[in-house]
Scaffold this motif. Structure first.
Motif, PDB file in Angstrom:
ATOM      1  N   GLU A   1       0.967  -1.254  -0.105  1.00 47.62           N
ATOM      2  CA  GLU A   1       0.001   0.104  -0.002  1.00 47.62           C
ATOM      3  C   GLU A   1       0.979   1.313   0.071  1.00 47.62           C
ATOM      4  O   GLU A   1       1.568   1.372   0.941  1.00 47.62           O
ATOM      5  CB  GLU A   1      -0.779   0.173   1.214  1.00 47.62           C
ATOM      6  N   THR A   2       0.794   2.027  -0.980  1.00 50.15           N
ATOM      7  CA  THR A   2       1.878   3.063  -1.129  1.00 50.15           C
ATOM      8  C   THR A   2       1.926   3.992  -0.283  1.00 50.15           C
ATOM      9  O   THR A   2       2.756   4.599   0.355  1.00 50.15           O
ATOM     10  CB  THR A   2       1.399   3.927  -2.636  1.00 50.15           C
ATOM     11  N   LYS A   3       0.441   4.319   0.200  1.00 50.55           N
ATOM     12  CA  LYS A   3       0.438   5.528   1.266  1.00 50.55           C
ATOM     13  C   LYS A   3       0.984   4.913   2.647  1.00 50.55           C
ATOM     14  O   LYS A   3       1.639   5.755   3.316  1.00 50.55           O
ATOM     15  CB  LYS A   3      -1.086   5.870   1.714  1.00 50.55           C
ATOM     16  N   LYS A   4       0.817   3.602   3.088  1.00 47.84           N
ATOM     17  CA  LYS A   4       1.583   3.318   4.325  1.00 47.84           C
ATOM     18  C   LYS A   4       3.021   3.026   3.990  1.00 47.84           C
ATOM     19  O   LYS A   4       3.802   3.180   5.076  1.00 47.84           O
ATOM     20  CB  LYS A   4       0.829   1.941   4.560  1.00 47.84           C
TER      21      LYS A   4
ATOM     22  N   ALA B   1       4.796   4.811   2.072  1.00 51.61           N
ATOM     23  CA  ALA B   1       5.396   6.471   2.307  1.00 51.61           C
ATOM     24  C   ALA B   1       5.706   6.826   3.737  1.00 51.61           C
ATOM     25  O   ALA B   1       6.541   7.431   4.191  1.00 51.61           O
ATOM     26  CB  ALA B   1       4.627   7.112   1.452  1.00 51.61           C
ATOM     27  N   TRP B   2       4.561   6.411   4.411  1.00 51.96           N
ATOM     28  CA  TRP B   2       4.541   6.911   5.903  1.00 51.96           C
ATOM     29  C   TRP B   2       5.548   6.256   6.641  1.00 51.96           C
ATOM     30  O   TRP B   2       6.296   6.721   7.648  1.00 51.96           O
ATOM     31  CB  TRP B   2       3.037   6.566   6.542  1.00 51.96           C
TER      32      TRP B   2
ATOM     33  N   GLN C   1       0.162   0.184  15.057  1.00 54.50           N
ATOM     34  CA  GLN C   1      -0.385  -0.246  13.677  1.00 54.50           C
ATOM     35  C   GLN C   1      -0.488  -1.522  13.735  1.00 54.50           C
ATOM     36  O   GLN C   1      -1.512  -2.136  13.428  1.00 54.50           O
ATOM     37  CB  GLN C   1       0.636   0.364  12.416  1.00 54.50           C
TER      38      GLN C   1
ATOM     39  N   GLN D   1      -3.210  -2.634  11.304  1.00 56.23           N
ATOM     40  CA  GLN D   1      -3.111  -1.642  10.215  1.00 56.23           C
ATOM     41  C   GLN D   1      -1.618  -1.751   9.429  1.00 56.23           C
ATOM     42  O   GLN D   1      -1.208  -0.770   8.781  1.00 56.23           O
ATOM     43  CB  GLN D   1      -3.055  -0.049  10.638  1.00 56.23           C
TER      44      GLN D   1
ATOM     45  N   ILE E   1       1.314  -2.628   7.093  1.00 55.99           N
ATOM     46  CA  ILE E   1       1.530  -2.670   5.441  1.00 55.99           C
ATOM     47  C   ILE E   1       0.867  -4.261   4.911  1.00 55.99           C
ATOM     48  O   ILE E   1       1.199  -5.232   5.443  1.00 55.99           O
ATOM     49  CB  ILE E   1       2.774  -2.340   4.902  1.00 55.99           C
TER      50      ILE E   1
END
Length: 135
Positions: A66-69, A71-72, A120, A125, A127
């Motif tokens: 998941e790109t957003k995760k 990156a975070w 997470q 939550q 990745i």
């Protein structure tokens, strides 16, 4: 973010996959003068991935996270500790303790990354990866 991996095992619609941790020099330590040694290029990472293409054990495939995760996670592990180090260093210079306050800021940033990772994982939550194509 696509990563080439090898399928180790499958169970239902999930698969365990492995890959070598990428390095800045792409694992060609014979040409590197950085002195990091060859250990970084040999570290094997094993993750679970949703098997969307019914890959079999031994197949070479691509996974995506998941790109957003992702990156975070990069921000947490790399950016925040460096920003806290620099902030602490320059702030601590006023009292002559720039190095000490900078190092404390760096470790505070790492501690925050560890705590966020645990939070997470506890909430489910982390990745998630998916096998998206054959390599």
């Amino acid at each position: 973010m696509k990563q080439k991996v090898m399928v180790l095992s499958t169970s239902g619609n999930m698969a365990r996959v492995s890959y070598r941790r990428p390095t800045a020099c792409h694992g060609d330590c014979s040409k590197c003068t950085g002195g990091c040694g060859s250990m970084a290029a040999k570290e094997e990472i094993i993750v679970s991935a949703e098997n969307l293409i019914d890959a079999k054990t031994g197949d070479s495939v691509y996974i995506e996270g998941e790109t957003k995760k992702v990156a975070w996670a990069i921000v947490l592990v790399y950016v925040i500790p460096v920003v806290l180090f620099l902030t602490g260093y320059f702030w601590g210079q006023q009292w002559g303790y720039g190095n000490l306050v900078g190092v404390l800021g760096f470790f505070l940033g790492l501690a925050l990354a560890v705590l966020e990772s645990r939070r997470q994982k506890k909430r489910g939550q982390e990745i998630r990866y998916q096998i998206v194509s054959y390599a």
